[in-house]
Design a protein around this motif. Structure first.
Motif, PDB file in Angstrom:
ATOM      1  N   VAL A  17       7.403 -27.008 -26.979  1.00  0.00           N
ATOM      2  CA  VAL A  17       6.689 -25.951 -26.254  1.00  0.00           C
ATOM      3  C   VAL A  17       7.043 -26.087 -24.779  1.00  0.00           C
ATOM      4  O   VAL A  17       6.899 -27.165 -24.192  1.00  0.00           O
ATOM      5  CB  VAL A  17       5.168 -26.043 -26.437  1.00  0.00           C
ATOM      6  N   ILE A  18       7.502 -24.989 -24.187  1.00  0.00           N
ATOM      7  CA  ILE A  18       7.857 -24.951 -22.767  1.00  0.00           C
ATOM      8  C   ILE A  18       6.808 -24.111 -22.067  1.00  0.00           C
ATOM      9  O   ILE A  18       6.578 -22.952 -22.437  1.00  0.00           O
ATOM     10  CB  ILE A  18       9.248 -24.330 -22.564  1.00  0.00           C
ATOM     11  N   VAL A  19       6.154 -24.675 -21.070  1.00  0.00           N
ATOM     12  CA  VAL A  19       5.089 -23.980 -20.341  1.00  0.00           C
ATOM     13  C   VAL A  19       5.643 -23.508 -19.006  1.00  0.00           C
ATOM     14  O   VAL A  19       6.040 -24.323 -18.167  1.00  0.00           O
ATOM     15  CB  VAL A  19       3.869 -24.892 -20.132  1.00  0.00           C
ATOM     16  N   GLY A  20       5.669 -22.210 -18.815  1.00  0.00           N
ATOM     17  CA  GLY A  20       6.222 -21.611 -17.597  1.00  0.00           C
ATOM     18  C   GLY A  20       7.518 -20.901 -17.894  1.00  0.00           C
ATOM     19  O   GLY A  20       8.529 -21.542 -18.211  1.00  0.00           O
ATOM     20  N   GLY A  21       7.490 -19.579 -17.826  1.00  0.00           N
ATOM     21  CA  GLY A  21       8.666 -18.780 -18.153  1.00  0.00           C
ATOM     22  C   GLY A  21       9.450 -18.352 -16.934  1.00  0.00           C
ATOM     23  O   GLY A  21      10.047 -17.270 -16.933  1.00  0.00           O
ATOM     24  N   GLY A  22       9.474 -19.187 -15.899  1.00  0.00           N
ATOM     25  CA  GLY A  22      10.317 -18.918 -14.744  1.00  0.00           C
ATOM     26  C   GLY A  22      11.741 -19.367 -15.005  1.00  0.00           C
ATOM     27  O   GLY A  22      12.167 -19.524 -16.152  1.00  0.00           O
ATOM     28  N   LEU A  23      12.487 -19.598 -13.928  1.00  0.00           N
ATOM     29  CA  LEU A  23      13.896 -19.951 -14.066  1.00  0.00           C
ATOM     30  C   LEU A  23      14.085 -21.228 -14.870  1.00  0.00           C
ATOM     31  O   LEU A  23      14.873 -21.263 -15.822  1.00  0.00           O
ATOM     32  CB  LEU A  23      14.509 -20.105 -12.673  1.00  0.00           C
ATOM     33  N   ALA A  24      13.365 -22.294 -14.513  1.00  0.00           N
ATOM     34  CA  ALA A  24      13.546 -23.580 -15.195  1.00  0.00           C
ATOM     35  C   ALA A  24      13.184 -23.485 -16.671  1.00  0.00           C
ATOM     36  O   ALA A  24      13.948 -23.897 -17.544  1.00  0.00           O
ATOM     37  CB  ALA A  24      12.715 -24.659 -14.507  1.00  0.00           C
ATOM     38  N   LEU A  43       7.928 -20.449 -25.791  1.00  0.00           N
ATOM     39  CA  LEU A  43       7.984 -20.327 -24.336  1.00  0.00           C
ATOM     40  C   LEU A  43       6.719 -19.605 -23.897  1.00  0.00           C
ATOM     41  O   LEU A  43       6.525 -18.418 -24.178  1.00  0.00           O
ATOM     42  CB  LEU A  43       9.232 -19.547 -23.920  1.00  0.00           C
ATOM     43  N   VAL A  44       5.836 -20.329 -23.223  1.00  0.00           N
ATOM     44  CA  VAL A  44       4.516 -19.817 -22.842  1.00  0.00           C
ATOM     45  C   VAL A  44       4.544 -19.381 -21.385  1.00  0.00           C
ATOM     46  O   VAL A  44       4.892 -20.166 -20.495  1.00  0.00           O
ATOM     47  CB  VAL A  44       3.430 -20.897 -23.048  1.00  0.00           C
ATOM     48  N   GLU A  45       4.169 -18.128 -21.126  1.00  0.00           N
ATOM     49  CA  GLU A  45       4.182 -17.586 -19.771  1.00  0.00           C
ATOM     50  C   GLU A  45       2.911 -16.778 -19.529  1.00  0.00           C
ATOM     51  O   GLU A  45       2.583 -15.885 -20.319  1.00  0.00           O
ATOM     52  CB  GLU A  45       5.425 -16.707 -19.563  1.00  0.00           C
ATOM     53  N   ALA A  46       2.197 -17.091 -18.438  1.00  0.00           N
ATOM     54  CA  ALA A  46       0.948 -16.403 -18.146  1.00  0.00           C
ATOM     55  C   ALA A  46       1.169 -14.942 -17.757  1.00  0.00           C
ATOM     56  O   ALA A  46       0.300 -14.095 -17.988  1.00  0.00           O
ATOM     57  CB  ALA A  46       0.208 -17.128 -17.021  1.00  0.00           C
ATOM     58  N   ARG A 123      -0.003 -15.352 -21.863  1.00  0.00           N
ATOM     59  CA  ARG A 123      -0.787 -16.493 -22.357  1.00  0.00           C
ATOM     60  C   ARG A 123      -0.805 -17.580 -21.287  1.00  0.00           C
ATOM     61  O   ARG A 123       0.245 -18.039 -20.838  1.00  0.00           O
ATOM     62  CB  ARG A 123      -0.175 -17.080 -23.639  1.00  0.00           C
ATOM     63  N   LYS A 124      -1.973 -18.006 -20.905  1.00  0.00           N
ATOM     64  CA  LYS A 124      -2.110 -19.050 -19.894  1.00  0.00           C
ATOM     65  C   LYS A 124      -2.332 -20.398 -20.557  1.00  0.00           C
ATOM     66  O   LYS A 124      -3.171 -20.528 -21.452  1.00  0.00           O
ATOM     67  CB  LYS A 124      -3.290 -18.729 -18.966  1.00  0.00           C
ATOM     68  N   GLU A 136      -4.513 -19.640 -23.652  1.00  0.00           N
ATOM     69  CA  GLU A 136      -5.601 -18.663 -23.637  1.00  0.00           C
ATOM     70  C   GLU A 136      -5.020 -17.268 -23.463  1.00  0.00           C
ATOM     71  O   GLU A 136      -4.171 -17.038 -22.591  1.00  0.00           O
ATOM     72  CB  GLU A 136      -6.549 -18.986 -22.483  1.00  0.00           C
ATOM     73  N   ASP A 137      -5.491 -16.306 -24.273  1.00  0.00           N
ATOM     74  CA  ASP A 137      -5.022 -14.933 -24.128  1.00  0.00           C
ATOM     75  C   ASP A 137      -5.952 -14.157 -23.200  1.00  0.00           C
ATOM     76  O   ASP A 137      -6.909 -14.709 -22.636  1.00  0.00           O
ATOM     77  CB  ASP A 137      -4.884 -14.249 -25.490  1.00  0.00           C
ATOM     78  N   SER A 138      -5.685 -12.860 -23.015  1.00  0.00           N
ATOM     79  CA  SER A 138      -6.448 -12.058 -22.057  1.00  0.00           C
ATOM     80  C   SER A 138      -7.892 -11.854 -22.492  1.00  0.00           C
ATOM     81  O   SER A 138      -8.737 -11.476 -21.675  1.00  0.00           O
ATOM     82  CB  SER A 138      -5.770 -10.705 -21.863  1.00  0.00           C
ATOM     83  N   GLN A 139      -8.194 -12.071 -23.754  1.00  0.00           N
ATOM     84  CA  GLN A 139      -9.572 -11.961 -24.236  1.00  0.00           C
ATOM     85  C   GLN A 139     -10.334 -13.280 -24.130  1.00  0.00           C
ATOM     86  O   GLN A 139     -11.501 -13.372 -24.524  1.00  0.00           O
ATOM     87  CB  GLN A 139      -9.596 -11.493 -25.701  1.00  0.00           C
ATOM     88  N   GLY A 140      -9.664 -14.310 -23.615  1.00  0.00           N
ATOM     89  CA  GLY A 140     -10.311 -15.608 -23.459  1.00  0.00           C
ATOM     90  C   GLY A 140     -10.256 -16.478 -24.692  1.00  0.00           C
ATOM     91  O   GLY A 140     -10.848 -17.563 -24.711  1.00  0.00           O
ATOM     92  N   GLN A 141      -9.530 -16.048 -25.715  1.00  0.00           N
ATOM     93  CA  GLN A 141      -9.420 -16.848 -26.938  1.00  0.00           C
ATOM     94  C   GLN A 141      -8.395 -17.964 -26.734  1.00  0.00           C
ATOM     95  O   GLN A 141      -7.274 -17.711 -26.287  1.00  0.00           O
ATOM     96  CB  GLN A 141      -9.004 -15.978 -28.126  1.00  0.00           C
ATOM     97  N   VAL A 142      -8.775 -19.183 -27.061  1.00  0.00           N
ATOM     98  CA  VAL A 142      -7.912 -20.348 -26.876  1.00  0.00           C
ATOM     99  C   VAL A 142      -7.328 -20.771 -28.215  1.00  0.00           C
ATOM    100  O   VAL A 142      -8.048 -20.879 -29.217  1.00  0.00           O
ATOM    101  CB  VAL A 142      -8.686 -21.517 -26.232  1.00  0.00           C
TER     102      VAL A 142
END
Length: 418
Positions: A17-24, A43-46, A123-124, A136-142
């Protein structure tokens, strides 16, 4: 994939799992997908898009053949006949090929190559550990993502343990009514007022110009300043004035980009690593220290790190995290010269006279300049950069060498009064 959908990968044991969908993070996902298509990655990106709202540029000499191959699937603007710089005393054309990529093209390239169910946008990540990530999604579900390896590529955070200043910029993509007739990038036009906007004191300021098409220009106002304060209205007015002086008349503004990037002068890197460490989680982006201390470049490091992770993809999460901690320490050690130069810039030169440092530097040989930007300066390069009549006073230079600097503890504070 939008954040109301449930990925088939939720509930699976993932490989990574990669957290942060920026360049890196995006490049790591891409490198893993190409090297190990059997891997189950997420790939998890807020945000709603990968890469945010950015433009990355680099010299072709920054990358190895393997690095160029990694980026080959993305749409890029290329200038094979080099670039230009301009200073109060001279202008110069250099032949090093130059490249640029917009974040929209980065997003499109990743969406095209990565499995749809691997992308978790909107997803944060609310917590990370060695065994997985809670998102966590936009509805607050984790939801829990279990993984053999977790890689943290979230953005740089201000740190009590690092010192330095800031590179602040606002860029504008504009479309001209008539062809602009600019064929090469001007990566540094410092023949401009050296005062920072709205009373922030002096700064090294320059304008950056990319010809993206016959009618399209990307114009960015940039300055090296002591404080992380960005006034969009003031910088936008400066771009207006610069365009007017050049005789450019735009009929459309296609986009903006802003940023405040750390310029590192020193600090206690071991303490910084301890402050950001999550046991068993790999730190691979700017938060982990993978930047050029003086230019704030991250692309060459992000490319090299992605290739390294794909090469050692079978390591356990703990093994990979320890490998990258050691990799970050080596990077910190081998870039000490650039932190010295950053101390000279911020502590030895009066703000409005910082331009003299870069003006002197760009008189040097092209190969030396290439290696400098790639953070691969040789001992001979370093000697040549420091040799000769210094652009700052000797006493101030000596004081700068031993300066502790200002801790990078303040969060950047954009001001929007347009």
């Amino acid at each position: 994939m939008n954040d109301t959908q449930v990925s088939p990968r939720i509930g699976q044991q993932l490989d990574c799992v990669i957290v942060g969908g920026g360049l890196a993070g995006g490049l790591i996902a891409l490198a893993l997908q190409r090297a190990r298509p059997d891997f189950r990655i997420a790939l998890v990106e807020a945000g709603k898009v990968l890469g945010g709202n950015h433009r990355w540029s680099w010299f072709d000499s920054d990358l190895s053949g393997e690095g160029r191959a990694l980026l080959s699937g993305f749409r890029q603007t290329e200038w094979d006949d080099g670039y230009e710089v301009a200073f109060p005393q001279y202008c110069r054309a250099l032949k090093t090929p130059y490249r640029s990529m917009a974040s929209a093209d980065f997003h499109s390239g990743l969406v095209r190559e990565l499995p749809e169910d691997a992308l978790m946008l909107g997803r944060k990540a609310v917590s990370l550990d060695a065994r997985g990530v809670d998102i966590e999604d936009s509805q607050g579900q984790v939801t829990r993502l279990e993984a053999r390896s977790v890689i943290d590529c979230r953005p740089f955070e201000p740190s009590l343990h690092l010192t330095g200043g800031w590179q602040v910029f606002l860029g504008r993509h504009m479309r001209m009514e008539q062809p602009h007739h600019i064929s090469r990038p001007v990566i540094m036009d410092a023949h401009v007022d050296q005062l920072a906007p709205h009373g922030n004191g002096g700064a090294y300021r320059f304008v950056y110009v990319l010809p993206l098409g016959a009618h399209d220009l990307f114009v960015e106002d940039t300055y090296y300043a002591d404080e992380p304060a960005l006034d969009r209205s003031a910088l936008s007015a400066r771009i207006d004035a610069y365009a007017t002086a050049k005789g450019w008349s735009d009929y459309a503004i296609l986009g903006h980009e802003t940023g405040m990037l750390p310029v590192l002068t020193g600090g206690d890197f071991a303490a910084h690593q301890r402050s950001v460490r999550i046991e068993g989680v790999t730190l691979a982006g700017a938060r982990g220290g993978f930047t050029h201390p003086l230019t704030s470049y991250t692309l060459p490091m992000a490319v090299e790190n992605a290739i390294a992770i794909a090469r050692d993809a079978d390591l356990t999460g703990l093994q990979l995290s320890l490998m990258f901690e050691a990799r970050a320490r080596r990077h910190w050690s081998r870039t000490s010269f650039y932190r010295l130069l950053a101390r000279m810039l911020f502590h030895a030169a009066k703000p409005e006279r910082r331009v003299q440092i870069f003006q002197r530097f760009y008189r040097l040989r092209p190969g030396l300049i290439e290696r400098f930007y790639a953070a691969r300066s040789t001992l001979m390069d370093k000697t040549r950069i420091l040799a000769g009549k210094p652009p700052v006073s000797i006493m101030r230079a000596i004081a700068a060498i031993f300066s502790r600097g200002t801790a990078l503890t303040r969060n950047p504070t954009p001001k929007d009064n347009e």
